[in-house]
Design a protein around this motif. Structure first.
Motif, PDB file in Angstrom:
ATOM      1  N   VAL A 144       0.841  -1.196   0.000  1.00  0.00           N
ATOM      2  CA  VAL A 144       0.000   0.000   0.000  1.00  0.00           C
ATOM      3  C   VAL A 144       0.876   1.245   0.000  1.00  0.00           C
ATOM      4  O   VAL A 144       0.656   2.170  -0.771  1.00  0.00           O
ATOM      5  CB  VAL A 144      -0.959   0.011   1.215  1.00  0.00           C
ATOM      6  CG1 VAL A 144      -1.617   1.360   1.376  1.00  0.00           C
ATOM      7  CG2 VAL A 144      -2.012  -1.081   1.060  1.00  0.00           C
ATOM      8  N   LYS A 145       1.919   1.234   0.833  1.00  0.00           N
ATOM      9  CA  LYS A 145       2.813   2.388   0.880  1.00  0.00           C
ATOM     10  C   LYS A 145       3.494   2.613  -0.470  1.00  0.00           C
ATOM     11  O   LYS A 145       3.586   3.723  -0.944  1.00  0.00           O
ATOM     12  CB  LYS A 145       3.878   2.212   1.967  1.00  0.00           C
ATOM     13  CG  LYS A 145       3.409   2.570   3.337  1.00  0.00           C
ATOM     14  CD  LYS A 145       4.586   2.565   4.275  1.00  0.00           C
ATOM     15  CE  LYS A 145       4.270   3.382   5.491  1.00  0.00           C
ATOM     16  NZ  LYS A 145       5.422   3.550   6.338  1.00  0.00           N
ATOM     17  N   ASP A 148       0.962   3.983  -2.906  1.00  0.00           N
ATOM     18  CA  ASP A 148       0.642   5.368  -2.594  1.00  0.00           C
ATOM     19  C   ASP A 148       1.792   6.297  -2.937  1.00  0.00           C
ATOM     20  O   ASP A 148       1.578   7.402  -3.402  1.00  0.00           O
ATOM     21  CB  ASP A 148       0.273   5.524  -1.114  1.00  0.00           C
ATOM     22  CG  ASP A 148      -1.043   4.842  -0.774  1.00  0.00           C
ATOM     23  OD1 ASP A 148      -1.831   4.592  -1.716  1.00  0.00           O
ATOM     24  OD2 ASP A 148      -1.263   4.552   0.401  1.00  0.00           O
ATOM     25  N   THR A 194      -3.593   7.065   4.595  1.00  0.00           N
ATOM     26  CA  THR A 194      -3.703   5.639   4.287  1.00  0.00           C
ATOM     27  C   THR A 194      -4.386   4.898   5.424  1.00  0.00           C
ATOM     28  O   THR A 194      -5.238   4.036   5.200  1.00  0.00           O
ATOM     29  CB  THR A 194      -2.310   5.047   4.000  1.00  0.00           C
ATOM     30  OG1 THR A 194      -1.741   5.742   2.887  1.00  0.00           O
ATOM     31  CG2 THR A 194      -2.392   3.569   3.683  1.00  0.00           C
ATOM     32  N   LEU A 230      -4.589  10.979  -1.988  1.00  0.00           N
ATOM     33  CA  LEU A 230      -3.296  10.317  -2.151  1.00  0.00           C
ATOM     34  C   LEU A 230      -2.797  10.398  -3.588  1.00  0.00           C
ATOM     35  O   LEU A 230      -1.597  10.515  -3.828  1.00  0.00           O
ATOM     36  CB  LEU A 230      -3.390   8.856  -1.710  1.00  0.00           C
ATOM     37  CG  LEU A 230      -3.465   8.639  -0.205  1.00  0.00           C
ATOM     38  CD1 LEU A 230      -3.844   7.198   0.113  1.00  0.00           C
ATOM     39  CD2 LEU A 230      -2.144   9.005   0.459  1.00  0.00           C
TER      40      LEU A 230
END
Length: 106
Positions: A14-15, A18, A34, A55
């Protein structure tokens, strides 16, 4: 609570995803957004789309920032003028600023 290796991998994914989209979002801001987005998604809340857009910088791009570091005298002038407005006038100014920005974007 300790994350399992699978949870840690999901978080990294996810990081990384993003970060591809965040452009100028600070890491701490991206982390908070997030986190909030994941909570909203668990609740199937439609507001999570807003956080996706934040984001991805599809919304609320920083167009211009004026601060004391840029020009102390102009900052002082603007601040004095702003503080001299009552709440109704401030709301009217916000509306004018938003309208002006929308006209520039369209």
């Amino acid at each position: 609570m300790i994350d399992s290796p699978r949870d840690s991998e999901k978080k990294r994914s996810v990081k990384a995803q993003d970060r591809e989209n965040e452009s100028t979002i600070s890491e701490t801001d991206a982390a908070v957004i997030t986190f909030l987005r994941s909570r909203l998604r668990r609740e199937s809340a439609s507001e999570s789309q807003l956080l996706d857009d934040l984001l991805a910088r599809k919304l609320f791009k920083r167009m211009f920032v004026f601060s004391t570091e840029r020009d102390k005298e102009e900052w002082k002038f603007l601040l004095q003028r702003w503080e001299g407005l009552n709440i109704k006038q401030k709301i009217e100014v916000y509306g004018l600023i938003e309208e002006s920005i929308a006209n520039q974007v369209d």
